[in-house]
Design a protein around this motif. Structure first.
Motif, PDB file in Angstrom:
ATOM      1  N   GLY A 138       0.909  -1.540  -0.507  1.00  0.00           N
ATOM      2  CA  GLY A 138       0.122  -0.082  -0.260  1.00  0.00           C
ATOM      3  C   GLY A 138       0.503   1.413   0.076  1.00  0.00           C
ATOM      4  N   ALA A 139       1.994   1.148  -0.506  1.00  0.00           N
ATOM      5  CA  ALA A 139       3.001   2.415  -0.376  1.00  0.00           C
ATOM      6  C   ALA A 139       2.353   3.650  -1.301  1.00  0.00           C
ATOM      7  CB  ALA A 139       4.204   1.834  -0.412  1.00  0.00           C
ATOM      8  N   SER A 140       2.399   4.175  -1.575  1.00  0.00           N
ATOM      9  CA  SER A 140       2.966   5.732  -2.135  1.00  0.00           C
ATOM     10  C   SER A 140       3.660   5.742  -3.205  1.00  0.00           C
ATOM     11  CB  SER A 140       2.361   6.484  -1.973  1.00  0.00           C
ATOM     12  OG  SER A 140       2.886   7.407  -1.023  1.00  0.00           O
ATOM     13  N   ARG A 141       3.483   6.231  -4.664  1.00  0.00           N
ATOM     14  CA  ARG A 141       4.916   5.917  -5.531  1.00  0.00           C
ATOM     15  C   ARG A 141       5.934   6.804  -4.402  1.00  0.00           C
ATOM     16  NH1 ARG A 141       4.626   7.762 -11.596  1.00  0.00           N
ATOM     17  NH2 ARG A 141       3.341   6.031 -11.146  1.00  0.00           N
ATOM     18  N   TRP A 142       5.400   7.972  -4.173  1.00  0.00           N
ATOM     19  CA  TRP A 142       6.743   8.668  -2.969  1.00  0.00           C
ATOM     20  C   TRP A 142       7.268   8.286  -2.165  1.00  0.00           C
ATOM     21  CZ3 TRP A 142       9.484  12.269  -5.640  1.00  0.00           C
ATOM     22  CH2 TRP A 142       9.139  13.472  -5.814  1.00  0.00           C
ATOM     23  N   GLN A 143       6.402   6.847  -1.482  1.00  0.00           N
ATOM     24  CA  GLN A 143       6.968   6.265  -0.477  1.00  0.00           C
ATOM     25  C   GLN A 143       7.988   5.693  -0.931  1.00  0.00           C
ATOM     26  OE1 GLN A 143       3.328   5.362   1.388  1.00  0.00           O
ATOM     27  NE2 GLN A 143       3.418   6.560   3.362  1.00  0.00           N
ATOM     28  N   THR A 144       7.503   4.760  -1.994  1.00  0.00           N
ATOM     29  CA  THR A 144       8.083   3.557  -2.742  1.00  0.00           C
ATOM     30  C   THR A 144       9.930   4.029  -2.974  1.00  0.00           C
ATOM     31  OG1 THR A 144       6.143   2.503  -3.156  1.00  0.00           O
ATOM     32  CG2 THR A 144       8.507   1.921  -4.155  1.00  0.00           C
ATOM     33  N   VAL A 145       9.539   5.085  -3.558  1.00  0.00           N
ATOM     34  CA  VAL A 145      11.145   5.846  -3.976  1.00  0.00           C
ATOM     35  C   VAL A 145      11.536   6.031  -2.973  1.00  0.00           C
ATOM     36  CG1 VAL A 145      11.326   7.489  -4.588  1.00  0.00           C
ATOM     37  CG2 VAL A 145      10.258   7.125  -5.969  1.00  0.00           C
ATOM     38  N   LEU A 146      11.273   6.500  -1.694  1.00  0.00           N
ATOM     39  CA  LEU A 146      12.111   6.659  -0.098  1.00  0.00           C
ATOM     40  C   LEU A 146      12.513   5.554   0.329  1.00  0.00           C
ATOM     41  CD1 LEU A 146       9.721   9.314   1.587  1.00  0.00           C
ATOM     42  CD2 LEU A 146      12.306   9.362   0.205  1.00  0.00           C
ATOM     43  N   LEU A 147      11.547   3.732   0.070  1.00  0.00           N
ATOM     44  CA  LEU A 147      12.360   2.964   0.530  1.00  0.00           C
ATOM     45  C   LEU A 147      13.202   2.431  -0.150  1.00  0.00           C
ATOM     46  CD1 LEU A 147       8.826   2.046   1.574  1.00  0.00           C
ATOM     47  CD2 LEU A 147      10.800   1.950   2.904  1.00  0.00           C
ATOM     48  N   LEU A 148      13.207   2.534  -1.393  1.00  0.00           N
ATOM     49  CA  LEU A 148      14.224   2.579  -2.750  1.00  0.00           C
ATOM     50  C   LEU A 148      15.617   2.837  -2.022  1.00  0.00           C
ATOM     51  CD1 LEU A 148      12.328   1.264  -5.745  1.00  0.00           C
ATOM     52  CD2 LEU A 148      13.033  -0.623  -3.988  1.00  0.00           C
ATOM     53  N   VAL A 149      15.115   4.089  -2.004  1.00  0.00           N
ATOM     54  CA  VAL A 149      16.331   4.989  -1.889  1.00  0.00           C
ATOM     55  C   VAL A 149      16.960   4.720  -0.975  1.00  0.00           C
ATOM     56  CG1 VAL A 149      17.394   7.767  -1.056  1.00  0.00           C
ATOM     57  CG2 VAL A 149      15.495   7.493  -2.562  1.00  0.00           C
ATOM     58  N   ARG A 150      17.077   3.854   0.334  1.00  0.00           N
ATOM     59  CA  ARG A 150      16.974   3.630   1.475  1.00  0.00           C
ATOM     60  C   ARG A 150      17.874   2.527   1.482  1.00  0.00           C
ATOM     61  NH1 ARG A 150      17.109   3.883   7.302  1.00  0.00           N
ATOM     62  NH2 ARG A 150      17.169   1.767   8.689  1.00  0.00           N
ATOM     63  N   GLU A 151      17.487   1.374   0.420  1.00  0.00           N
ATOM     64  CA  GLU A 151      17.891   0.179   0.579  1.00  0.00           C
ATOM     65  C   GLU A 151      19.464   0.261  -0.704  1.00  0.00           C
ATOM     66  OE1 GLU A 151      18.077  -3.807  -0.430  1.00  0.00           O
ATOM     67  OE2 GLU A 151      16.589  -2.244   0.958  1.00  0.00           O
ATOM     68  N   VAL A 152      19.283   1.903  -1.198  1.00  0.00           N
ATOM     69  CA  VAL A 152      20.748   1.493  -2.457  1.00  0.00           C
ATOM     70  C   VAL A 152      22.192   2.968  -1.361  1.00  0.00           C
ATOM     71  CG1 VAL A 152      19.143   1.178  -4.420  1.00  0.00           C
ATOM     72  CG2 VAL A 152      19.356   3.810  -3.773  1.00  0.00           C
ATOM     73  N   ARG A 153      21.626   3.073  -0.136  1.00  0.00           N
ATOM     74  CA  ARG A 153      21.949   4.469  -0.009  1.00  0.00           C
ATOM     75  C   ARG A 153      23.513   4.308  -0.045  1.00  0.00           C
ATOM     76  NH1 ARG A 153      20.714   1.323   3.967  1.00  0.00           N
ATOM     77  NH2 ARG A 153      21.508   0.047   6.261  1.00  0.00           N
ATOM     78  N   LEU A 154      23.887   3.077   0.521  1.00  0.00           N
ATOM     79  CA  LEU A 154      25.732   3.267  -0.187  1.00  0.00           C
ATOM     80  C   LEU A 154      26.301   3.760  -1.294  1.00  0.00           C
ATOM     81  CD1 LEU A 154      25.747  -0.137   1.968  1.00  0.00           C
ATOM     82  CD2 LEU A 154      26.246   2.368   3.176  1.00  0.00           C
ATOM     83  N   PRO A 155      25.617   2.473  -2.544  1.00  0.00           N
ATOM     84  CA  PRO A 155      25.400   3.400  -3.684  1.00  0.00           C
ATOM     85  C   PRO A 155      25.691   4.352  -4.125  1.00  0.00           C
ATOM     86  CG  PRO A 155      24.618   1.169  -3.854  1.00  0.00           C
ATOM     87  CD  PRO A 155      24.369   1.574  -2.607  1.00  0.00           C
ATOM     88  N   LEU A 156      24.582   5.069  -2.909  1.00  0.00           N
ATOM     89  CA  LEU A 156      24.245   6.824  -3.768  1.00  0.00           C
ATOM     90  C   LEU A 156      25.183   7.515  -2.874  1.00  0.00           C
ATOM     91  CD1 LEU A 156      20.292   6.724  -3.424  1.00  0.00           C
ATOM     92  CD2 LEU A 156      22.153   7.450  -5.211  1.00  0.00           C
ATOM     93  N   LEU A 157      25.523   7.431  -1.543  1.00  0.00           N
ATOM     94  CA  LEU A 157      26.919   7.748  -0.942  1.00  0.00           C
ATOM     95  C   LEU A 157      28.242   7.948  -1.869  1.00  0.00           C
ATOM     96  CD1 LEU A 157      26.450   6.761   2.850  1.00  0.00           C
ATOM     97  CD2 LEU A 157      26.749   9.098   1.955  1.00  0.00           C
ATOM     98  N   ALA A 158      29.338   6.308  -2.227  1.00  0.00           N
ATOM     99  CA  ALA A 158      29.853   6.514  -3.597  1.00  0.00           C
ATOM    100  C   ALA A 158      29.400   7.810  -4.819  1.00  0.00           C
ATOM    101  CB  ALA A 158      29.317   5.191  -3.947  1.00  0.00           C
TER     102      ALA A 158
END
Length: 232
Positions: A138-158
């Motif tokens: 039931g997550a909205s599109r923005w909630q989905t994106v935020l959760l995925l950002v948390r999932e890939v936070r290590l590559p994003l820091l790179a």
């Protein structure tokens, strides 16, 4: 070796003495490159998520442009930003030429494709089933994106480190749009080039050492955050 040693000694003296001009140049370097990285982060991560998580005609072509932009020559960026910001250019009425703001714009153009390209790769590595599972809960599109950002936070820091490293070390664009004006747009890279042209190699080496220490210090902070996140 003697010349290098003199540069190291000069760097230590400048840092310990708190030379006002060196401090001003160092702080401006950090301010300009930090602002450009922050702007690129705000633009690059959403664009990377959009390209990785959506499907539309021409998507692969856009991604190829982003990947090409990751190696965009700074002098090319400096040329086009100069044309746009020049007195008689399309954006000349803003009077931004030879100001720190112009340098931030040019460096943002350099860093944004780097952060976007790495972000695309990071989001594409996420298991598609995870996205479906999040949306099924039931997550909205923005909630989905935020959760995925948390999932890939290590590559994003790179991506952030790569973007910051790409702009703090560049010289061409900063020189072209900033002009290396004393007390206004002079940063560590442009100051180093100027001292080399004057034959002051000891001062140039000192400035280069300060630049590397600054870059290492900022990167170290992001690395510690990255490795801390890896243990969670």
């Amino acid at each position: 070796m003697e010349l290098i040693w003199q540069g190291v000694v000069q760097a230590v003296k400048l840092l310990l003495a708190g030379d006002p001009e060196v401090m001003r140049i160092t702080l401006l370097t950090l301010k300009v490159s930090g602002s450009a990285t922050l702007i690129s982060l705000c633009l690059g991560i959403p664009c990377g998520a959009l390209l990785a998580l959506t499907r539309f005609p021409g998507r692969k072509f856009v991604i190829s442009l982003v990947n090409t932009g990751m190696g965009l020559p700074p002098v090319v960026v400096g040329l086009w930003v100069s044309i746009l910001l020049w007195r008689y250019g399309p954006l000349g009425f803003f009077h931004l030429m030879y100001t720190p703001a112009a340098m931030v714009i040019a460096q943002s153009v350099i860093a944004t494709p780097i952060i976007t390209g790495i972000s695309v790769a990071a989001f594409q590595q996420v298991d598609g089933k995870l996205k479906m599972q999040i949306m099924a809960l039931g997550a909205s599109r923005w909630q989905t994106v935020l959760l995925l950002v948390r999932e890939v936070r290590l590559p994003l820091l790179a991506a952030v480190m790569a973007g910051f490293g790409g702009v703090i070390s560049e010289i061409g664009a900063s020189m072209m749009v900033g002009g290396n004006v004393l007390g206004r747009t002079r940063v560590l890279t442009t100051a180093t080039v100027m001292e080399v042209s004057k034959g002051n190699f000891d001062v140039a080496i000192a400035l280069s050492i300060i630049l590397m220490v600054l870059a290492y210090g900022v990167t170290l902070v992001f690395t510690l955050l990255q490795q801390r996140g890896a243990r969670l």
